[in-house]
Design a protein around this motif. Structure first.
Motif, PDB file in Angstrom:
ATOM      1  N   ASN A  18      10.948-101.383 -27.519  1.00  0.00           N
ATOM      2  CA  ASN A  18      10.213-100.334 -26.810  1.00  0.00           C
ATOM      3  C   ASN A  18       9.498-100.641 -25.488  1.00  0.00           C
ATOM      4  OD1 ASN A  18       8.329-101.853 -28.225  1.00  0.00           O
ATOM      5  ND2 ASN A  18       7.309 -99.921 -29.435  1.00  0.00           N
ATOM      6  N   ARG A  19       9.581-101.865 -25.028  1.00  0.00           N
ATOM      7  CA  ARG A  19       9.022-102.372 -24.072  1.00  0.00           C
ATOM      8  C   ARG A  19      10.083-102.925 -23.170  1.00  0.00           C
ATOM      9  NH1 ARG A  19       3.460-105.321 -24.705  1.00  0.00           N
ATOM     10  NH2 ARG A  19       4.491-106.364 -23.254  1.00  0.00           N
ATOM     11  N   LEU A  20      10.269-102.711 -22.016  1.00  0.00           N
ATOM     12  CA  LEU A  20      11.134-103.123 -21.032  1.00  0.00           C
ATOM     13  C   LEU A  20      10.603-104.286 -20.276  1.00  0.00           C
ATOM     14  CD1 LEU A  20      12.679 -99.637 -20.132  1.00  0.00           C
ATOM     15  CD2 LEU A  20      13.557-101.228 -21.972  1.00  0.00           C
ATOM     16  N   ILE A  21      10.800-105.509 -20.449  1.00  0.00           N
ATOM     17  CA  ILE A  21      10.184-106.732 -19.824  1.00  0.00           C
ATOM     18  C   ILE A  21      11.291-107.592 -19.136  1.00  0.00           C
ATOM     19  CG2 ILE A  21       8.704-108.543 -20.168  1.00  0.00           C
ATOM     20  CD1 ILE A  21       7.015-107.009 -22.309  1.00  0.00           C
ATOM     21  N   THR A  22      11.097-107.830 -17.857  1.00  0.00           N
ATOM     22  CA  THR A  22      11.966-108.957 -17.350  1.00  0.00           C
ATOM     23  C   THR A  22      10.986-109.983 -16.725  1.00  0.00           C
ATOM     24  OG1 THR A  22      12.494-108.310 -15.339  1.00  0.00           O
ATOM     25  CG2 THR A  22      13.821-107.540 -16.932  1.00  0.00           C
ATOM     26  N   GLU A  23      11.570-111.159 -16.264  1.00  0.00           N
ATOM     27  CA  GLU A  23      10.961-112.161 -15.548  1.00  0.00           C
ATOM     28  C   GLU A  23      11.252-111.585 -14.075  1.00  0.00           C
ATOM     29  OE1 GLU A  23      10.781-116.623 -15.689  1.00  0.00           O
ATOM     30  OE2 GLU A  23      12.472-116.199 -14.487  1.00  0.00           O
ATOM     31  N   VAL A  24      10.172-111.803 -13.129  1.00  0.00           N
ATOM     32  CA  VAL A  24      10.224-111.378 -11.728  1.00  0.00           C
ATOM     33  C   VAL A  24       9.591-112.580 -11.053  1.00  0.00           C
ATOM     34  CG1 VAL A  24      10.071-108.725 -12.089  1.00  0.00           C
ATOM     35  CG2 VAL A  24       7.929-110.072 -11.673  1.00  0.00           C
ATOM     36  N   GLU A  25      10.161-112.526  -9.612  1.00  0.00           N
ATOM     37  CA  GLU A  25       9.201-113.411  -8.888  1.00  0.00           C
ATOM     38  C   GLU A  25       8.312-112.730  -7.909  1.00  0.00           C
ATOM     39  OE1 GLU A  25      10.348-117.476  -6.587  1.00  0.00           O
ATOM     40  OE2 GLU A  25      11.990-116.300  -7.074  1.00  0.00           O
ATOM     41  N   ILE A  26       7.229-112.989  -7.815  1.00  0.00           N
ATOM     42  CA  ILE A  26       6.327-112.373  -6.801  1.00  0.00           C
ATOM     43  C   ILE A  26       5.972-113.382  -5.571  1.00  0.00           C
ATOM     44  CG2 ILE A  26       4.424-111.209  -6.754  1.00  0.00           C
ATOM     45  CD1 ILE A  26       4.431-110.472  -9.707  1.00  0.00           C
ATOM     46  N   PHE A  27       6.120-112.685  -4.551  1.00  0.00           N
ATOM     47  CA  PHE A  27       5.871-113.589  -3.249  1.00  0.00           C
ATOM     48  C   PHE A  27       4.685-112.670  -2.452  1.00  0.00           C
ATOM     49  CE2 PHE A  27      10.195-113.730  -4.229  1.00  0.00           C
ATOM     50  CZ  PHE A  27      10.672-114.949  -3.847  1.00  0.00           C
ATOM     51  N   GLY A 124      15.738 -95.809  -6.754  1.00  0.00           N
ATOM     52  CA  GLY A 124      17.063 -96.004  -7.073  1.00  0.00           C
ATOM     53  C   GLY A 124      17.392 -95.376  -8.347  1.00  0.00           C
ATOM     54  N   ASP A 125      18.257 -95.843  -9.203  1.00  0.00           N
ATOM     55  CA  ASP A 125      18.714 -95.142 -10.456  1.00  0.00           C
ATOM     56  C   ASP A 125      18.113 -96.179 -11.687  1.00  0.00           C
ATOM     57  OD1 ASP A 125      19.954 -93.254  -9.259  1.00  0.00           O
ATOM     58  OD2 ASP A 125      21.816 -94.125  -9.168  1.00  0.00           O
ATOM     59  N   PHE A 126      17.869 -95.679 -12.856  1.00  0.00           N
ATOM     60  CA  PHE A 126      17.231 -96.429 -13.789  1.00  0.00           C
ATOM     61  C   PHE A 126      17.571 -95.709 -15.009  1.00  0.00           C
ATOM     62  CE2 PHE A 126      13.423 -97.178 -16.711  1.00  0.00           C
ATOM     63  CZ  PHE A 126      13.556 -98.548 -16.613  1.00  0.00           C
ATOM     64  N   ALA A 127      18.386 -96.370 -15.799  1.00  0.00           N
ATOM     65  CA  ALA A 127      18.884 -95.882 -17.127  1.00  0.00           C
ATOM     66  C   ALA A 127      18.599 -96.893 -18.201  1.00  0.00           C
ATOM     67  CB  ALA A 127      20.449 -95.497 -17.066  1.00  0.00           C
ATOM     68  N   VAL A 128      18.130 -96.258 -19.473  1.00  0.00           N
ATOM     69  CA  VAL A 128      17.729 -96.969 -20.630  1.00  0.00           C
ATOM     70  C   VAL A 128      18.741 -96.725 -21.661  1.00  0.00           C
ATOM     71  CG1 VAL A 128      16.198 -97.662 -22.432  1.00  0.00           C
ATOM     72  CG2 VAL A 128      15.499 -97.216 -20.176  1.00  0.00           C
ATOM     73  N   THR A 129      19.263 -97.458 -22.631  1.00  0.00           N
ATOM     74  CA  THR A 129      20.239 -96.964 -23.504  1.00  0.00           C
ATOM     75  C   THR A 129      19.979 -97.742 -24.722  1.00  0.00           C
ATOM     76  OG1 THR A 129      22.112 -98.531 -23.112  1.00  0.00           O
ATOM     77  CG2 THR A 129      22.109 -96.264 -22.220  1.00  0.00           C
ATOM     78  N   HIS A 130      20.102 -97.251 -26.073  1.00  0.00           N
ATOM     79  CA  HIS A 130      20.022 -98.031 -27.280  1.00  0.00           C
ATOM     80  C   HIS A 130      20.989 -97.955 -28.133  1.00  0.00           C
ATOM     81  CE1 HIS A 130      15.570 -98.082 -26.074  1.00  0.00           C
ATOM     82  NE2 HIS A 130      15.602 -96.865 -25.964  1.00  0.00           N
ATOM     83  N   HIS A 131      22.151 -98.153 -27.545  1.00  0.00           N
ATOM     84  CA  HIS A 131      23.325 -98.049 -28.326  1.00  0.00           C
ATOM     85  C   HIS A 131      23.645 -99.270 -29.203  1.00  0.00           C
ATOM     86  CE1 HIS A 131      27.632 -96.983 -28.596  1.00  0.00           C
ATOM     87  NE2 HIS A 131      27.820 -98.332 -28.670  1.00  0.00           N
ATOM     88  N   GLY A 132      23.944 -98.928 -30.403  1.00  0.00           N
ATOM     89  CA  GLY A 132      24.096-100.121 -31.568  1.00  0.00           C
ATOM     90  C   GLY A 132      22.977-100.970 -31.927  1.00  0.00           C
ATOM     91  N   GLU A 133      21.759-100.099 -31.727  1.00  0.00           N
ATOM     92  CA  GLU A 133      20.474-100.751 -32.240  1.00  0.00           C
ATOM     93  C   GLU A 133      20.069-101.669 -31.399  1.00  0.00           C
ATOM     94  OE1 GLU A 133      18.038 -99.202 -34.072  1.00  0.00           O
ATOM     95  OE2 GLU A 133      19.462 -97.666 -34.237  1.00  0.00           O
ATOM     96  N   LYS A 134      20.508-101.744 -30.087  1.00  0.00           N
ATOM     97  CA  LYS A 134      20.402-102.884 -29.020  1.00  0.00           C
ATOM     98  C   LYS A 134      19.819-102.204 -27.666  1.00  0.00           C
ATOM     99  CE  LYS A 134      23.543-106.134 -30.871  1.00  0.00           C
ATOM    100  NZ  LYS A 134      24.894-107.023 -30.395  1.00  0.00           N
ATOM    101  N   THR A 135      18.906-102.647 -27.057  1.00  0.00           N
ATOM    102  CA  THR A 135      18.448-101.975 -25.788  1.00  0.00           C
ATOM    103  C   THR A 135      18.774-102.794 -24.379  1.00  0.00           C
ATOM    104  OG1 THR A 135      16.389-101.116 -26.912  1.00  0.00           O
ATOM    105  CG2 THR A 135      16.392-101.218 -24.411  1.00  0.00           C
ATOM    106  N   THR A 136      19.284-101.678 -23.567  1.00  0.00           N
ATOM    107  CA  THR A 136      20.083-102.190 -22.348  1.00  0.00           C
ATOM    108  C   THR A 136      19.269-101.219 -21.201  1.00  0.00           C
ATOM    109  OG1 THR A 136      22.113-102.656 -23.312  1.00  0.00           O
ATOM    110  CG2 THR A 136      21.983-102.354 -20.874  1.00  0.00           C
ATOM    111  N   PHE A 137      18.910-101.954 -20.360  1.00  0.00           N
ATOM    112  CA  PHE A 137      18.446-101.135 -19.073  1.00  0.00           C
ATOM    113  C   PHE A 137      19.063-101.525 -17.984  1.00  0.00           C
ATOM    114  CE2 PHE A 137      14.642-104.057 -18.911  1.00  0.00           C
ATOM    115  CZ  PHE A 137      14.378-103.909 -17.466  1.00  0.00           C
ATOM    116  N   SER A 138      19.308-100.796 -16.991  1.00  0.00           N
ATOM    117  CA  SER A 138      20.019-100.813 -15.866  1.00  0.00           C
ATOM    118  C   SER A 138      19.471-100.127 -14.637  1.00  0.00           C
ATOM    119  CB  SER A 138      21.664-100.793 -15.977  1.00  0.00           C
ATOM    120  OG  SER A 138      22.278-101.179 -15.057  1.00  0.00           O
TER     121      SER A 138
END
Length: 185
Positions: A18-27, A124-138
């Motif tokens: 329920n939290r969409l977190i990634t590593e980002v690089e900030i400059f 842009g385009d942002f999509a979140v799915t929870h297919h197969g009890e796994k979360t994917t966001f693109s």
């Protein structure tokens, strides 16, 4: 944010999240393609469609020695907070770069150092799915197409429905006979 180079990334979680977190690089802010990019640093970022603008923590401001470009009042939890604003470049996963983004400096909880808001996600385009009890966001920029799940669902026969006669009009509204559309084997 027009003129962004086409780019995309997908992040997958091994369980439902329920939290969409990634590593980002900030400059510190710089114009891509110009002089050598300043040194950036990697941080944990939360993607938040409920946030109008992106945010970095005071730690990021200190680490990157970001200069203030003025005061900014931001809405928080039904109230408001006056803080400093700064210019940064965000390097999202897969080298998706957002240059010259104005961010507010705010304390964020849970080990998060940046919040990616709709100022970036709306480019842009942002999509979140929870297919197969796994979360994917693109995410991709610039926007490539409209995603409409209602149209997708309407074009599929509901389970346990009565199968139309071969020569009846197809249920999807294409104007074709069922046998030549969704009834093809």
């Amino acid at each position: 944010m027009s003129g962004l180079k086409p780019a995309a990334f997908t992040s997958r979680f091994t369980a439902r999240s329920n939290r969409l977190i990634t590593e980002v690089e900030i400059f510190p802010a710089f114009l891509p393609g110009g002089t050598t990019a300043p040194k950036g640093k990697k941080y944990a970022a939360l993607y938040d469609t409920g946030a109008t603008n992106s945010v970095v923590t005071p730690k990021v401001v200190a680490d990157l020695q970001l200069s203030s470009i003025g005061a900014k009042t931001v809405g928080v939890g039904g109230g408001s907070l006056t803080t400093t604003s700064h210019l940064v470049n965000f390097g999202l996963p897969n080298k998706v770069m957002f240059p010259m983004v104005t961010v507010a400096a705010m304390v964020l909880a849970g080990g998060i150092d940046a919040l990616i808001g709709m100022d970036i996600l709306g480019a842009g385009d942002f999509a979140v799915t929870h297919h197969g009890e796994k979360t994917t966001f693109s995410f991709c920029v610039p926007s490539r197409r409209e995603i409409d799940f209602v149209k997708e669902v309407q074009n599929v026969l509901p389970p346990f429905s009565i199968k139309p006669a071969k020569n009846a009009p197809c249920h999807c509204g294409s104007g074709k006979k069922y046998k030549g559309c969704h009834g093809k084997v």
